[in-house]
Design a protein around this motif. Structure first.
Motif, PDB file in Angstrom:
ATOM      1  N   GLN A   1       0.804  -1.221   0.000  1.00 47.25           N
ATOM      2  CA  GLN A   1       0.000   0.000   0.000  1.00 47.25           C
ATOM      3  C   GLN A   1       0.835   1.268   0.000  1.00 47.25           C
ATOM      4  O   GLN A   1       0.390   2.314  -0.487  1.00 47.25           O
ATOM      5  CB  GLN A   1      -0.946   0.010   1.211  1.00 47.25           C
ATOM      6  N   THR A   2       2.044   1.217   0.536  1.00 51.02           N
ATOM      7  CA  THR A   2       2.891   2.414   0.545  1.00 51.02           C
ATOM      8  C   THR A   2       3.543   2.658  -0.809  1.00 51.02           C
ATOM      9  O   THR A   2       3.964   3.784  -1.110  1.00 51.02           O
ATOM     10  CB  THR A   2       4.018   2.294   1.594  1.00 51.02           C
ATOM     11  N   GLY A   3       3.647   1.618  -1.619  1.00 51.87           N
ATOM     12  CA  GLY A   3       4.367   1.722  -2.875  1.00 51.87           C
ATOM     13  C   GLY A   3       5.871   1.590  -2.720  1.00 51.87           C
ATOM     14  O   GLY A   3       6.605   1.623  -3.710  1.00 51.87           O
ATOM     15  N   TYR A   4       6.340   1.409  -1.488  1.00 53.82           N
ATOM     16  CA  TYR A   4       7.777   1.328  -1.235  1.00 53.82           C
ATOM     17  C   TYR A   4       8.336  -0.073  -1.429  1.00 53.82           C
ATOM     18  O   TYR A   4       9.554  -0.240  -1.535  1.00 53.82           O
ATOM     19  CB  TYR A   4       8.097   1.776   0.202  1.00 53.82           C
ATOM     20  N   THR A   5       7.469  -1.082  -1.455  1.00 59.61           N
ATOM     21  CA  THR A   5       7.924  -2.467  -1.570  1.00 59.61           C
ATOM     22  C   THR A   5       7.251  -3.144  -2.752  1.00 59.61           C
ATOM     23  O   THR A   5       6.025  -3.121  -2.881  1.00 59.61           O
ATOM     24  CB  THR A   5       7.619  -3.251  -0.283  1.00 59.61           C
ATOM     25  N   LEU A   6       8.066  -3.764  -3.605  1.00 60.96           N
ATOM     26  CA  LEU A   6       7.546  -4.556  -4.710  1.00 60.96           C
ATOM     27  C   LEU A   6       7.268  -5.971  -4.224  1.00 60.96           C
ATOM     28  O   LEU A   6       8.037  -6.533  -3.442  1.00 60.96           O
ATOM     29  CB  LEU A   6       8.561  -4.600  -5.851  1.00 60.96           C
ATOM     30  N   LEU A   7       6.163  -6.545  -4.698  1.00 63.85           N
ATOM     31  CA  LEU A   7       5.743  -7.888  -4.305  1.00 63.85           C
ATOM     32  C   LEU A   7       5.677  -8.745  -5.572  1.00 63.85           C
ATOM     33  O   LEU A   7       4.810  -8.553  -6.419  1.00 63.85           O
ATOM     34  CB  LEU A   7       4.375  -7.844  -3.618  1.00 63.85           C
ATOM     35  N   ALA A   8       6.629  -9.663  -5.692  1.00 61.03           N
ATOM     36  CA  ALA A   8       6.720 -10.499  -6.891  1.00 61.03           C
ATOM     37  C   ALA A   8       6.141 -11.883  -6.623  1.00 61.03           C
ATOM     38  O   ALA A   8       6.369 -12.466  -5.558  1.00 61.03           O
ATOM     39  CB  ALA A   8       8.168 -10.620  -7.343  1.00 61.03           C
ATOM     40  N   ARG A   9       5.421 -12.399  -7.606  1.00 61.18           N
ATOM     41  CA  ARG A   9       4.894 -13.767  -7.548  1.00 61.18           C
ATOM     42  C   ARG A   9       5.313 -14.509  -8.801  1.00 61.18           C
ATOM     43  O   ARG A   9       5.028 -14.081  -9.921  1.00 61.18           O
ATOM     44  CB  ARG A   9       3.366 -13.764  -7.441  1.00 61.18           C
ATOM     45  N   LEU A  10       5.998 -15.627  -8.615  1.00 59.05           N
ATOM     46  CA  LEU A  10       6.424 -16.494  -9.711  1.00 59.05           C
ATOM     47  C   LEU A  10       5.746 -17.848  -9.526  1.00 59.05           C
ATOM     48  O   LEU A  10       5.785 -18.409  -8.422  1.00 59.05           O
ATOM     49  CB  LEU A  10       7.938 -16.701  -9.718  1.00 59.05           C
ATOM     50  N   THR A  11       5.151 -18.364 -10.584  1.00 52.44           N
ATOM     51  CA  THR A  11       4.558 -19.701 -10.545  1.00 52.44           C
ATOM     52  C   THR A  11       5.387 -20.637 -11.418  1.00 52.44           C
ATOM     53  O   THR A  11       5.634 -20.327 -12.599  1.00 52.44           O
ATOM     54  CB  THR A  11       3.101 -19.675 -11.042  1.00 52.44           C
ATOM     55  N   ARG A  12       5.795 -21.757 -10.835  1.00 52.09           N
ATOM     56  CA  ARG A  12       6.603 -22.716 -11.598  1.00 52.09           C
ATOM     57  C   ARG A  12       5.736 -23.396 -12.646  1.00 52.09           C
ATOM     58  O   ARG A  12       4.591 -23.793 -12.390  1.00 52.09           O
ATOM     59  CB  ARG A  12       7.223 -23.757 -10.675  1.00 52.09           C
TER      60      ARG A  12
END
Length: 353
Positions: free
Chosen positions: A334-345
């Motif tokens: 929500q702050t925009g300060y942290t990127l959240l990555a999701r990788l699916t094998r």
């Protein structure tokens, strides 16, 4: 004879121009460093006489902006890290009155962002004496976006663990979760123990054995029954971690803030080929480029981070595991300060008879 003579003259002119440009750059850097030193000294003197007031929060916001701009100017003009650190040393020492900043400066556990620091940030508490400027500084920092992003990450990761434990395992057995560089496992502590079933396993990994001991002691007893620990640097512990898998979910919250590209690619490749089950997910976070607290953290609290853009994260994945990654998404908290990555094998290829 004329050509070498003319060439030598041109070379001397070019060298003179380069020396002049270097001198001009050095002069600009010297001026920028002097301005930074003066700014730091002004704030240091102000701290000696200031008291905590309702206006201190606004003053802190101005300070963060002014300090960041002054440091950035030094970097733009070619000043080095050691020169900048020397210029702000008096201010850095003065800010050591803040328990939060002092924790970063001392690095009692040998590295920045250790589990005790993260637990302090997550608690929201303020160990400074109430009514002092140090108390006001820590109040501001504990309520700032750079601290809220830590809490947001933990809430996000707890939600991912809940979702995994509420579903079925990709391989039909017990659900398996790996928490890489887990610290005190605050995310797992927030997950309801009743979500666990027979055969479920959460593996905790951290370079700090004390962090793992703290995590095991703080977990609900019913959750602890479903956990195993594998201490050590994650890159060295990968074979041991693989033996507990494969995993439906692998989480690395905050680790990529400290991983150079080479090691980040290695971990991504290993997760997408050896750790996750086909169809399983690897989630990691990374501090976003443009963090306005970056210079304050690095030069005053001794807490440098490796920032990345969304494109940087996508490039890492493409370089590390382009064919093994079925899906990639990069969001933000929500702050925009942290990127959240999701990788699916990617699912295992179907073999024909």
């Amino acid at each position: 004879m004329g050509l070498p003579s003319a060439y030598g003259a041109a070379e001397r002119v070019a060298g003179s121009a380069a020396d002049k440009a270097a001198d001009e750059t050095s002069a600009r850097a010297t001026v920028a460093l002097a301005d930074l030193r003066a700014l730091g000294e002004a704030y240091r003197r102000a701290m000696e006489t200031a008291a905590a007031t309702p206006e201190t929060r606004a003053a802190m916001e101005v300070f963060v902006a002014e300090f960041s701009a002054a440091v950035q100017r030094c970097l733009t003009e070619g000043a080095g890290d050691e020169e900048i650190a020397a210029a702000v040393a008096p201010l850095r020492d003065a800010l050591g009155s803040s328990p939060l900043i002092r924790r970063g400066q001392r690095q009692d556990r040998g590295h920045p962002g250790d589990f005790e620091m993260i637990e302090y940030l997550l608690s929201g508490r303020n160990d400074a004496e109430p009514g002092t400027l140090a108390w006001q500084i820590d109040s501001y920092l504990q309520d700032s976006a750079i601290t809220r992003q830590h809490r947001n990450k933990i809430a996000h990761q707890a939600g991912l663990i809940r979702r995994t434990l509420s579903g079925t395992s990709a391989d039909g057995g017990g659900r398996r979760v790996l928490l890489v560089a887990c610290g005190g496992a605050a995310d797992l502590r927030a997950v309801e123990p009743e979500l666990f079933a027979a055969g479920d396993l959460v593996v905790l990994n951290d370079v700090d054995a004390d962090a793992l001991e703290y995590a095991r002691a703080a977990l609900p007893p019913a959750t602890a029954l479903h956990t195993a620990v594998e201490p050590g640097n994650v890159l060295q512990a990968l074979p041991a971690l693989e033996r507990h898998g494969p995993y439906d979910l692998v989480l690395a919250g905050g680790l990529f803030d400290y991983l150079p590209d080479r090691y980040a690619r290695l971990l991504i490749a290993y997760a997408m080929t050896r750790l996750c089950v086909p169809g399983g997910d690897f989630h990691f976070s990374n501090i976003a480029a443009g963090n306005p607290f970056a210079h304050l953290m690095k030069y005053l609290a001794d807490w440098p981070l490796i920032e990345r853009t969304r494109q940087d994260v996508e490039d890492l994945v493409r370089a590390a595991a382009p064919h093994q990654t079925a899906r990639l998404s990069v969001g933000a908290d929500q702050t925009g300060y942290t990127l959240l990555a999701r990788l699916t094998r990617a699912a295992a290829p179907v073999r024909s008879g």
